[in-house]
Design a protein around this motif. Structure first.
Motif, PDB file in Angstrom:
ATOM      1  N   LEU A  85       0.934  -1.233  -0.130  1.00 53.10           N
ATOM      2  CA  LEU A  85       0.174  -0.085  -0.111  1.00 53.10           C
ATOM      3  C   LEU A  85       0.751   1.232  -0.030  1.00 53.10           C
ATOM      4  N   LEU A  86       1.876   1.239   0.846  1.00 59.05           N
ATOM      5  CA  LEU A  86       2.953   2.655   0.878  1.00 59.05           C
ATOM      6  C   LEU A  86       3.354   2.584  -0.452  1.00 59.05           C
ATOM      7  N   LEU A  87       3.641   1.965  -1.535  1.00 57.78           N
ATOM      8  CA  LEU A  87       4.036   2.245  -2.822  1.00 57.78           C
ATOM      9  C   LEU A  87       3.068   2.977  -3.586  1.00 57.78           C
ATOM     10  N   ILE A  88       1.883   2.810  -3.345  1.00 59.09           N
ATOM     11  CA  ILE A  88       0.584   3.491  -3.899  1.00 59.09           C
ATOM     12  C   ILE A  88       0.513   4.843  -3.372  1.00 59.09           C
ATOM     13  N   THR A  89       0.378   4.754  -1.814  1.00 51.37           N
ATOM     14  CA  THR A  89      -0.168   6.056  -1.479  1.00 51.37           C
ATOM     15  C   THR A  89       0.703   7.198  -0.979  1.00 51.37           C
ATOM     16  N   VAL A  90       2.117   6.887  -0.959  1.00 52.41           N
ATOM     17  CA  VAL A  90       3.011   8.182  -1.015  1.00 52.41           C
ATOM     18  C   VAL A  90       2.853   9.015  -1.959  1.00 52.41           C
ATOM     19  N   PRO A  91       3.144   8.516  -3.218  1.00 54.90           N
ATOM     20  CA  PRO A  91       2.811   9.712  -4.303  1.00 54.90           C
ATOM     21  C   PRO A  91       1.585  10.304  -4.223  1.00 54.90           C
ATOM     22  N   LEU A  92       0.518   9.373  -3.969  1.00 55.19           N
ATOM     23  CA  LEU A  92      -0.824  10.070  -3.898  1.00 55.19           C
ATOM     24  C   LEU A  92      -1.061  11.137  -2.780  1.00 55.19           C
ATOM     25  N   MET A  93      -0.470  10.881  -1.529  1.00 56.69           N
ATOM     26  CA  MET A  93      -0.598  12.026  -0.537  1.00 56.69           C
ATOM     27  C   MET A  93       0.170  13.025  -0.883  1.00 56.69           C
ATOM     28  N   ALA A  94       1.463  12.922  -1.478  1.00 60.88           N
ATOM     29  CA  ALA A  94       2.471  14.037  -1.888  1.00 60.88           C
ATOM     30  C   ALA A  94       1.517  15.060  -2.756  1.00 60.88           C
ATOM     31  N   TRP A  95       1.036  14.366  -3.835  1.00 63.70           N
ATOM     32  CA  TRP A  95       0.161  15.036  -4.932  1.00 63.70           C
ATOM     33  C   TRP A  95      -1.068  15.872  -4.285  1.00 63.70           C
ATOM     34  N   LEU A  96      -1.745  15.202  -3.517  1.00 64.55           N
ATOM     35  CA  LEU A  96      -3.108  15.754  -2.853  1.00 64.55           C
ATOM     36  C   LEU A  96      -2.731  16.443  -1.769  1.00 64.55           C
ATOM     37  N   LEU A  97      -1.705  16.700  -1.283  1.00 65.31           N
ATOM     38  CA  LEU A  97      -1.532  17.724   0.016  1.00 65.31           C
ATOM     39  C   LEU A  97      -0.224  18.683  -0.571  1.00 65.31           C
ATOM     40  N   SER A  98       0.239  18.605  -1.675  1.00 67.76           N
ATOM     41  CA  SER A  98       1.227  19.384  -2.374  1.00 67.76           C
ATOM     42  C   SER A  98       2.432  19.384  -1.242  1.00 67.76           C
ATOM     43  N   VAL A  99       2.915  18.265  -0.926  1.00 70.82           N
ATOM     44  CA  VAL A  99       4.075  18.232   0.023  1.00 70.82           C
ATOM     45  C   VAL A  99       5.116  17.317  -0.956  1.00 70.82           C
ATOM     46  N   SER A 100       6.167  17.330  -0.259  1.00 72.73           N
ATOM     47  CA  SER A 100       7.377  16.483  -0.962  1.00 72.73           C
ATOM     48  C   SER A 100       7.232  14.937  -0.793  1.00 72.73           C
ATOM     49  N   LEU A 101       7.682  13.924  -1.507  1.00 71.58           N
ATOM     50  CA  LEU A 101       7.547  12.838  -1.314  1.00 71.58           C
ATOM     51  C   LEU A 101       8.088  12.291   0.020  1.00 71.58           C
ATOM     52  N   LEU A 102       9.038  12.900   0.503  1.00 71.67           N
ATOM     53  CA  LEU A 102       9.655  12.754   1.877  1.00 71.67           C
ATOM     54  C   LEU A 102       8.585  12.894   2.904  1.00 71.67           C
ATOM     55  N   GLU A 103       7.920  14.017   2.710  1.00 66.57           N
ATOM     56  CA  GLU A 103       7.148  14.606   3.884  1.00 66.57           C
ATOM     57  C   GLU A 103       5.724  13.575   3.761  1.00 66.57           C
ATOM     58  N   ALA A 104       5.411  13.440   2.716  1.00 69.86           N
ATOM     59  CA  ALA A 104       4.368  12.637   2.370  1.00 69.86           C
ATOM     60  C   ALA A 104       4.764  10.855   2.984  1.00 69.86           C
TER      61      ALA A 104
END
Length: 146
Positions: A85-104
């Motif tokens: 799940l992490l492989l999918i949700t990290v980029p999704l969270m980064a995009w939706l919250l406008s944050v870096s991949l590291l922050e996501a």
């Protein structure tokens, strides 16, 4: 489990997970509730679909009565599910919250650690409650035919 029950299991799991995750993220981030809610709904939707697919596959590798699964199998189930799940949700969270991949990733790790414990408890309780309901229905069915 039937398709209907798998859907019920996943929807109940995700509804509770969204509520708890949004509350947790509200405590540890500066993001508005509306952004967190939308993000967690998107993540939960992905997770729900992944949950149904993953657990159907997992059940093929570990057949038998679900309530008899030991701690090691349950830990493996949660770890494999959350890793995928992490492989999918990290980029999704980064995009939706406008944050870096590291922050996501850091936010998602926090949610994932919570969800890992929550998933263990939820599935353990669900399986035992389900087994008790099935036994009760079978007992009533036998008594009705006596």
């Amino acid at each position: 489990m039937s398709v209907f029950e798998r859907i019920f299991h996943a929807v109940l799991f995700e509804a509770l997970a969204i509520a708890f995750s949004v509350l947790g993220l509200m405590l540890f981030t500066d993001h508005p509730v509306s952004s967190l809610s939308g993000t967690m709904i998107a993540v939960a939707t992905v997770a729900m679909l992944w949950n149904m697919v993953f657990n159907a596959i997992f059940d093929r590798f570990f057949p038998g009565q679900r309530e008899t699964r030991g701690v090691a199998v349950r830990v493996l189930q949660v770890a494999a599910f959350e890793g995928g799940l992490l492989l999918i949700t990290v980029p999704l969270m980064a995009w939706l919250l406008s944050v870096s991949l590291l922050e996501a990733f850091m936010m998602d790790i926090g949610v994932t650690l919570f969800i890992a414990v929550y998933a263990f408890v939820y599935n353990f309780c669900y399986d035992h409650i389900r087994a008790a309901i099935i036994r009760k229905r079978q007992d009533h069915g036998l008594q009705a035919h006596s």
